[in-house]
Enzyme design. Structure first.
Site, short mmCIF file in Angstrom:
data_model
loop_
_atom_site.label_atom_id
_atom_site.label_comp_id
_atom_site.label_asym_id
_atom_site.label_seq_id
_atom_site.Cartn_x
_atom_site.Cartn_y
_atom_site.Cartn_z
N GLU A 266 6.84 -2.91 -11.62
CA GLU A 266 6.13 -2.32 -10.23
C GLU A 266 7.35 -1.50 -9.93
O GLU A 266 8.12 -2.27 -9.02
CB GLU A 266 5.63 -3.26 -9.58
CG GLU A 266 4.50 -2.60 -8.43
CD GLU A 266 5.27 -2.81 -7.14
OE1 GLU A 266 5.86 -1.65 -6.77
OE2 GLU A 266 5.32 -3.80 -6.43
N CYS A 300 7.16 0.23 -1.38
CA CYS A 300 7.14 0.94 -2.50
C CYS A 300 5.78 1.82 -2.05
O CYS A 300 5.57 2.91 -2.84
CB CYS A 300 7.04 0.54 -3.42
SG CYS A 300 5.73 -0.86 -3.86
C1 UN1 Z 1 5.97 -3.28 -2.23
O1 UN1 Z 1 6.54 -2.66 -1.40
O2 UN1 Z 1 6.84 -3.63 -3.31
O3 UN1 Z 1 0.66 -2.50 0.03
C2 UN1 Z 1 4.58 -4.11 -1.93
C3 UN1 Z 1 1.44 -2.70 0.47
C4 UN1 Z 1 1.82 -4.03 0.29
C5 UN1 Z 1 2.54 -4.64 -0.73
C6 UN1 Z 1 3.82 -3.69 -1.05
N1 UN1 Z 1 0.61 -5.12 0.32
O4 UN1 Z 1 2.00 -2.14 0.92
#
Ligand code: UN1
Length: 517
Positions: A266, A300
């Site tokens: 990821e 992310c």
């Molecule tokens: C991340 O930034 O690695 O959808 C995860 C989202 C959160 C998870 C982010 N539920 O922004």
């Protein structure tokens, strides 16, 4: 066992030391090599966590492997019952854990607590899942034969997590892997080791109360180049689930592929939102603010590119600039603050470099763009939320800068918008705002968004745990959390049972005199 989360809170600005290795037993306290946990709020050292040594690593893998041999035999619903108790315990510690996340990582308190809620949610999901690890049956082509598939525990799973979700992303992996019958070796970001220590303490408490063997949940702390490399190259760890940057993911993928292990990756996102001409501006404004400024642009899933139809460009941009200028940046513990600090000085440097590059490449900073250095901001890592009027030929818009910089890109047609949207190397999350069914379906169709997540009339971030989470292209292709992401944490076995008196071969092959069809 006392959890010692309280001292974290009270020790704000003071020293706190803790071993970084856990394999049923904590490593020795006060080891010579340690990582400092620095609060981005004011740059203060809030703890020292010792680095995992080679000897400790070896012992941890051995214990994780040994515990796996027991844990895999515990019926999945019983494993689920232990995860259920963990979910209850996380609820008890929600406030404290939320504060610790805010202290160590810098996200505002509602987001810190939200992250703990995400951990609780995935634990609850995993409890139900523990009774639903379904295999399928199908029809054999041979008489008196039964053909089905089943899922077995895989082994010790290596989980590498990033600083920005120091608790929840481990939770997605851990809660699912635990009900699947796997054991865990967690290497958290060296920037947020205290959050990891706290989560492990809660899980260990529950495992102990249930008389479980040592080694089901393990922690190692250290850099990617040292202990991280050892973990990804370790043949006794069949699956590595890694969250982080694209360069990190490439290194992990290559090292794990070299031993034919499995990965769940990821990696970076460069998430775009398309605002069509019929956008509900009020909704879009709220979604863009949370998506681009929330977590100081360090998700992310953060919105990094805003593609705006030229018919609404001026009106929407003006409202957005106004909203950006009203954002309170500061101490994430204060209720009026909407944006806390970046994680460290290096992140601030990258923010500055990206803004300077955007300007060099022809972008125009509409608001923000500066590092905040005066007064209360002096010791922490604060920047202004930044809007840049951009154009498609700026190479900087292809890169993920983990900071609150939003590039606005005007467009004329839906085709142009989708092409522009997909013209980046990453493919995590995406969204379109429209009330037009045809535009929405085009975006969600095969010629539409090329991302793992595609939304209509909501932003790109803040996904629920029930769906599979992950993305395509340089995002790495992995899926975590809900849906059937659990399958990656198990090994699939196809079984054929002959309950007849003959030995027919598939494909109608006759082999020697003993075979009949
Ligand atoms: C991340 O930034 O690695 O959808 C995860 C989202 C959160 C998870 C982010 N539920 O922004």
């Amino acid at each position: 066992m006392e959890l010692r989360l309280k001292p974290f809170e009270e020790s704000f600005g003071k020293e706190f030391t803790h071993p970084g290795t856990f394999n049923g037993q904590w490593g020795v306290e006060g080891a010579p090599d340690f990582v400092e946990s620095i609060s981005p709020i004011d740059g203060a050292v809030i703890g020292r966590v010792s680095l995992t040594t080679e000897v400790e690593f070896e012992e941890t893998v051995r214990k994780a492997r040994k515990a796996f041999l027991t844990w895999r035999k515990v019926p999945a619903p019983k494993r689920g019952e232990i995860v259920r108790q963990m979910a209850l315990r996380f609820r008890e510690y929600k406030e404290e854990l939320g504060k610790l996340i805010t202290l160590e990582m810098g996200k505002i308190l509602p987001e810190g607590e939200g992250e703990v809620q995400e951990l609780i949610d995935i634990a609850d999901f995993a409890v139900g899942l523990s009774r639903q690890l379904y295999g399928m049956t199908t029809h054999s082509e041979r008489p008196h034969h039964r053909l089905y598939e089943q899922w077995h525990p895989l082994g010790p799973i290596g989980v590498i997590t990033a600083f920005n979700f120091p608790v929840a992303v481990f939770g997605w992996n851990a809660m699912i892997a635990l009900v699947c019958g796997d054991t865990l070796i967690w290497k958290p970001s060296s920037k947020t080791p205290l959050c990891a220590v706290a989560v492990i303490r809660v899980m260990d408490e529950v495992l102990r109360e249930n008389g479980m063997p040592e080694g089901i949940v393990n922690l190692i702390v250290g850099s990617g180049a040292t202990i991280g490399r050892r973990l990804v190259e370790e043949p006794r760890v069949p699956l590595i689930s890694a969250t982080g940057s694209v360069p990190m993911g490439k290194r992990v993928a290559q090292a794990v592929a070299a031993r034919l292990g499995r990965t769940i990756l990821e990696l970076g996102g460069n998430n775009g939102v398309i605002l069509m001409e019929d956008t509900d501006m009020e909704l879009a404004l709220q979604a863009v603010l949370f998506g681009a400024v929330g977590t100081a642009g360090q998700r992310c899933t953060t919105i990094r590119r805003l593609l705006v139809h030229e018919a609404i460009l001026d009106t929407f941009t003006e409202r957005l600039v106004g909203a950006y200028q009203a954002i309170q940046v500061g101490n994430p513990f204060e209720s009026r603050t909407l944006m806390g600090p970046l994680i460290d000085a290096e992140a601030v440097r990258r923010f500055e470099a990206a803004v300077a590059r955007a300007e060099r490449e022809g972008g125009k900073v509409l608001t923000g763009g500066k590092v905040l250095k005066e007064g209360d901001y002096a010791r922490g890592f604060y920047v202004q939320p930044t809007l840049v009027m951009a154009h498609p030929d700026m190479p900087v818009i292809e890169q993920e800068t983990f900071a609150p910089i939003l590039y606005i890109l005007p467009f004329k047609t839906v085709e142009e918008a989708i092409a522009l949207h997909n013209a980046v190397p990453q493919g995590l999350s995406s969204a379109m705002f429209t009330r037009n069914l045809i535009h929405a379906e085009t975006f969600l169709g095969p010629e539409g968004s090329d991302c793992g997540i595609a939304n209509i009339n909501i932003g790109t971030s803040g996904a629920e745990i029930g769906g599979a989470f992950g993305g395509e292209k340089e995002t790495g292709g992995g899926r975590e959390a809900g849906s059937d992401a659990w399958k990656a944490y198990m090994r699939r076995q196809t079984c054929t049972i002959n309950w007849g008196q003959d030995m027919p071969l598939a494909q109608g092959i006759r082999f020697g005199s003993g075979c009949t069809t």
